[in-house]
Scaffold this active site. Structure first.
Site, PDB file in Angstrom:
ATOM      1  N   ASP A   1      88.765 103.814  46.390  1.00  0.00           N
ATOM      2  CA  ASP A   1      87.441 104.382  46.684  1.00  0.00           C
ATOM      3  C   ASP A   1      87.644 105.787  47.231  1.00  0.00           C
ATOM      4  O   ASP A   1      88.691 106.101  47.813  1.00  0.00           O
ATOM      5  CB  ASP A   1      86.680 103.531  47.712  1.00  0.00           C
ATOM      6  CG  ASP A   1      85.169 103.684  47.578  1.00  0.00           C
ATOM      7  OD1 ASP A   1      84.497 102.725  47.157  1.00  0.00           O
ATOM      8  OD2 ASP A   1      84.647 104.791  47.877  1.00  0.00           O
TER       9      ASP A   1
ATOM     10  N   ASP B   1      89.694 110.034  44.333  1.00  0.00           N
ATOM     11  CA  ASP B   1      88.522 110.357  43.519  1.00  0.00           C
ATOM     12  C   ASP B   1      88.827 109.920  42.082  1.00  0.00           C
ATOM     13  O   ASP B   1      89.703 110.481  41.436  1.00  0.00           O
ATOM     14  CB  ASP B   1      88.282 111.867  43.586  1.00  0.00           C
ATOM     15  CG  ASP B   1      87.124 112.319  42.709  1.00  0.00           C
ATOM     16  OD1 ASP B   1      86.560 111.488  41.953  1.00  0.00           O
ATOM     17  OD2 ASP B   1      86.795 113.515  42.772  1.00  0.00           O
TER      18      ASP B   1
ATOM     19  N   ASN C   1      84.311  99.967  38.481  1.00  0.00           N
ATOM     20  CA  ASN C   1      83.019  99.774  39.151  1.00  0.00           C
ATOM     21  C   ASN C   1      82.469 101.044  39.797  1.00  0.00           C
ATOM     22  O   ASN C   1      81.244 101.201  39.889  1.00  0.00           O
ATOM     23  CB  ASN C   1      83.182  98.679  40.221  1.00  0.00           C
ATOM     24  CG  ASN C   1      82.047  98.666  41.207  1.00  0.00           C
ATOM     25  OD1 ASN C   1      80.978  98.136  40.932  1.00  0.00           O
ATOM     26  ND2 ASN C   1      82.257  99.292  42.369  1.00  0.00           N
TER      27      ASN C   1
ATOM     28  N   TYR D   1      73.112 109.667  33.948  1.00  0.00           N
ATOM     29  CA  TYR D   1      73.497 108.263  34.195  1.00  0.00           C
ATOM     30  C   TYR D   1      73.347 107.452  32.913  1.00  0.00           C
ATOM     31  O   TYR D   1      74.229 106.668  32.548  1.00  0.00           O
ATOM     32  CB  TYR D   1      72.621 107.703  35.319  1.00  0.00           C
ATOM     33  CG  TYR D   1      73.028 106.337  35.830  1.00  0.00           C
ATOM     34  CD1 TYR D   1      73.998 106.210  36.824  1.00  0.00           C
ATOM     35  CD2 TYR D   1      72.418 105.184  35.354  1.00  0.00           C
ATOM     36  CE1 TYR D   1      74.353 104.957  37.316  1.00  0.00           C
ATOM     37  CE2 TYR D   1      72.770 103.931  35.839  1.00  0.00           C
ATOM     38  CZ  TYR D   1      73.736 103.823  36.829  1.00  0.00           C
ATOM     39  OH  TYR D   1      74.085 102.582  37.310  1.00  0.00           O
TER      40      TYR D   1
ATOM     41  N   LYS E   1      76.419 105.528  30.959  1.00  0.00           N
ATOM     42  CA  LYS E   1      76.483 104.068  30.831  1.00  0.00           C
ATOM     43  C   LYS E   1      76.455 103.662  29.349  1.00  0.00           C
ATOM     44  O   LYS E   1      77.099 102.678  28.968  1.00  0.00           O
ATOM     45  CB  LYS E   1      75.357 103.407  31.628  1.00  0.00           C
ATOM     46  CG  LYS E   1      75.477 103.617  33.141  1.00  0.00           C
ATOM     47  CD  LYS E   1      76.768 103.054  33.737  1.00  0.00           C
ATOM     48  CE  LYS E   1      76.787 103.140  35.256  1.00  0.00           C
ATOM     49  NZ  LYS E   1      78.012 102.586  35.868  1.00  0.00           N
TER      50      LYS E   1
HETATM   51  N1  LIG Z   1      73.003  98.818  42.555  1.00  0.00           N
HETATM   52  C1  LIG Z   1      72.395  98.751  41.401  1.00  0.00           C
HETATM   53  O1  LIG Z   1      71.193  98.503  41.342  1.00  0.00           O
HETATM   54  C2  LIG Z   1      73.171  98.950  40.101  1.00  0.00           C
HETATM   55  C3  LIG Z   1      72.538  98.656  38.906  1.00  0.00           C
HETATM   56  C4  LIG Z   1      73.232  98.815  37.721  1.00  0.00           C
HETATM   57  C5  LIG Z   1      74.540  99.259  37.754  1.00  0.00           C
HETATM   58  N2  LIG Z   1      75.135  99.557  38.932  1.00  0.00           N
HETATM   59  C6  LIG Z   1      76.512 100.043  38.884  1.00  0.00           C
HETATM   60  O2  LIG Z   1      77.338  99.271  39.730  1.00  0.00           O
HETATM   61  C7  LIG Z   1      78.425 100.058  40.195  1.00  0.00           C
HETATM   62  C8  LIG Z   1      78.533  99.930  41.699  1.00  0.00           C
HETATM   63  O3  LIG Z   1      77.346 100.429  42.274  1.00  0.00           O
HETATM   64  P1  LIG Z   1      76.819 100.003  43.713  1.00  0.00           P
HETATM   65  O4  LIG Z   1      75.391  99.668  43.575  1.00  0.00           O
HETATM   66  O5  LIG Z   1      77.740  99.057  44.372  1.00  0.00           O
HETATM   67  O6  LIG Z   1      76.899 101.445  44.429  1.00  0.00           O
HETATM   68  P2  LIG Z   1      77.463 101.871  45.859  1.00  0.00           P
HETATM   69  O7  LIG Z   1      77.063 103.293  46.027  1.00  0.00           O
HETATM   70  O8  LIG Z   1      77.085 100.868  46.889  1.00  0.00           O
HETATM   71  O9  LIG Z   1      79.040 101.771  45.621  1.00  0.00           O
HETATM   72  C9  LIG Z   1      79.733 102.645  44.767  1.00  0.00           C
HETATM   73  C10 LIG Z   1      81.118 102.866  45.339  1.00  0.00           C
HETATM   74  O10 LIG Z   1      81.792 103.805  44.491  1.00  0.00           O
HETATM   75  C11 LIG Z   1      82.441 104.745  45.321  1.00  0.00           C
HETATM   76  N3  LIG Z   1      82.611 106.020  44.614  1.00  0.00           N
HETATM   77  C12 LIG Z   1      81.664 106.942  44.327  1.00  0.00           C
HETATM   78  N4  LIG Z   1      82.222 108.003  43.729  1.00  0.00           N
HETATM   79  C13 LIG Z   1      83.539 107.750  43.632  1.00  0.00           C
HETATM   80  C14 LIG Z   1      84.647 108.491  43.126  1.00  0.00           C
HETATM   81  N5  LIG Z   1      84.493 109.724  42.625  1.00  0.00           N
HETATM   82  N6  LIG Z   1      85.886 107.926  43.177  1.00  0.00           N
HETATM   83  C15 LIG Z   1      86.059 106.690  43.719  1.00  0.00           C
HETATM   84  N7  LIG Z   1      85.042 105.962  44.233  1.00  0.00           N
HETATM   85  C16 LIG Z   1      83.808 106.497  44.196  1.00  0.00           C
HETATM   86  C17 LIG Z   1      81.519 104.912  46.517  1.00  0.00           C
HETATM   87  O11 LIG Z   1      82.186 105.474  47.647  1.00  0.00           O
HETATM   88  C18 LIG Z   1      81.066 103.477  46.749  1.00  0.00           C
HETATM   89  O12 LIG Z   1      81.925 102.774  47.627  1.00  0.00           O
HETATM   90  C19 LIG Z   1      78.159 101.493  39.703  1.00  0.00           C
HETATM   91  O13 LIG Z   1      78.925 101.755  38.551  1.00  0.00           O
HETATM   92  C20 LIG Z   1      76.680 101.464  39.379  1.00  0.00           C
HETATM   93  O14 LIG Z   1      76.347 102.412  38.388  1.00  0.00           O
HETATM   94  C21 LIG Z   1      74.489  99.409  40.116  1.00  0.00           C
END
Ligand SMILES: NC(=O)c1ccc[n+]([C@@H]2O[C@H](COP(=O)([O-])OP(=O)(O)OC[C@H]3O[C@@H](n4cnc5c(N)ncnc54)[C@H](O)[C@@H]3O)[C@@H](O)[C@H]2O)c1
Length: 252
Positions: free
Chosen positions: A36, A62, A89, A155, A159
């Site tokens: 992360d 990153d 993720n 986005y 995706k």
């Molecule tokens: N929450 C939703 O409603 C939802 C819906 C559809 C898809 N998603 C997808 O699920 C995945 C997780 O999302 P989430 O809701 O847990 O979001 P979140 O923001 O809670 O978690 C995302 C994590 O990714 C990390 N991150 C961000 N940029 C980064 C980078 N450059 N390098 C390494 N780590 C990085 C962040 O620090 C965070 O810990 C994402 O791919 C998101 O697109 C989420």
């Protein structure tokens, strides 16, 4: 426990869905490699898991930076000598910007994290997996990978691209024992934020669509799907996109 002696790597594992996925694999006996960009939160997650007796290492980095992505994959073989599952993720959102309002900053960041990152980790993981007879790559996509009415242009493009990467990887490597699948969540109770002031046009166009979301899923529900897809029970599933969206995308 299906994942005893298996090594599972999760990107974006400090919080939200990634943390839930890490916890779910840990409960099935997996050893974990977690990455992360949020180093402190990542270490909190790593220490919580260690306290439960989980074999886990974490690396701040990153994922949109190829050296950081490579280092994360390499950490698996250095620490555990193998890599069985990669869950791509980590993701960022795009303030619902339509293309006419797109900034280079939002575009490049979103492409970097959501699309380049999974390509970097997959590219580095494939030889490692092939050495040990195969593996599973799980890409966390979104309903925004299935349709155009769920997010901003960046986005949505990433995706859709991630689903393309999933299908191609499945087709190219399936015969050698590597499965690649995508999960398309809808709304998830993860604490994800928009990353800034949303576009007014984006809000007005997406608002009615968000009003049709049947319900918000819990992180654990997405994590359960990931564990199933990585398991032997899903051995016939390759290149598929599993909507885990409480039926949202079924409504069109
Ligand atoms: N929450 C939703 O409603 C939802 C819906 C559809 C898809 N998603 C997808 O699920 C995945 C997780 O999302 P989430 O809701 O847990 O979001 P979140 O923001 O809670 O978690 C995302 C994590 O990714 C990390 N991150 C961000 N940029 C980064 C980078 N450059 N390098 C390494 N780590 C990085 C962040 O620090 C965070 O810990 C994402 O791919 C998101 O697109 C989420």
């Amino acid at each position: 426990m299906e994942f005893t002696d298996k090594v599972v790597l999760v990107t974006g594992a400090a919080t939200g869905i990634g943390k839930g996925i890490a916890e779910a694999f840990a409960a099935e006996g997996a050893s974990l490699v977690l990455g992360d960009i949020a180093g402190e939160k990542l270490m909190t997650t790593v220490n919580e898991l260690k306290a439960k007796g989980v074999k886990v290492v974490g690396l701040k980095g990153d994922i949109s930076n190829v050296n950081d992505a490579n280092a994360l994959i390499d950490l698996a073989s250095k620490t555990f000598g193998r890599l069985d599952v990669v869950v791509n993720n980590a993701g960022v959102v795009d303030r619902f910007l339509p293309v006419g309002e797109m900034t280079d900053e939002v575009w490049n960041l979103t492409i970097g994290v959501n699309l380049n990152g999974p390509m970097y980790t997959s590219r580095r993981a494939i030889p490692e997996m092939l050495q040990h007879g195969g593996g599973v790559i799980i890409n966390i996509a979104s309903v925004a990978g299935l349709g155009g009415a769920f997010a901003g242009a960046a986005y949505t493009a990433t995706k859709h691209g991630l689903i393309g990467l999933t299908k191609n990887t499945a087709w190219m490597y399936g015969a050698q024992g590597i499965r690649c699948v995508a999960i398309a969540p809808g709304g998830v109770n993860s604490g994800i934020t928009l990353g800034g002031e949303p576009s007014a046009l984006g809000n007005s166009r997406l608002g009615p669509q968000f009003g049709t979301l049947p319900r918000v899923a819990e992180v654990k529900e997405i994590a359960n799907v990931a564990v199933f897809l990585a398991s032997g029970k899903a051995s016939a599933i390759n290149g598929a996109v599993i909507a885990a969206d409480a039926g949202w995308s079924a409504g069109g």
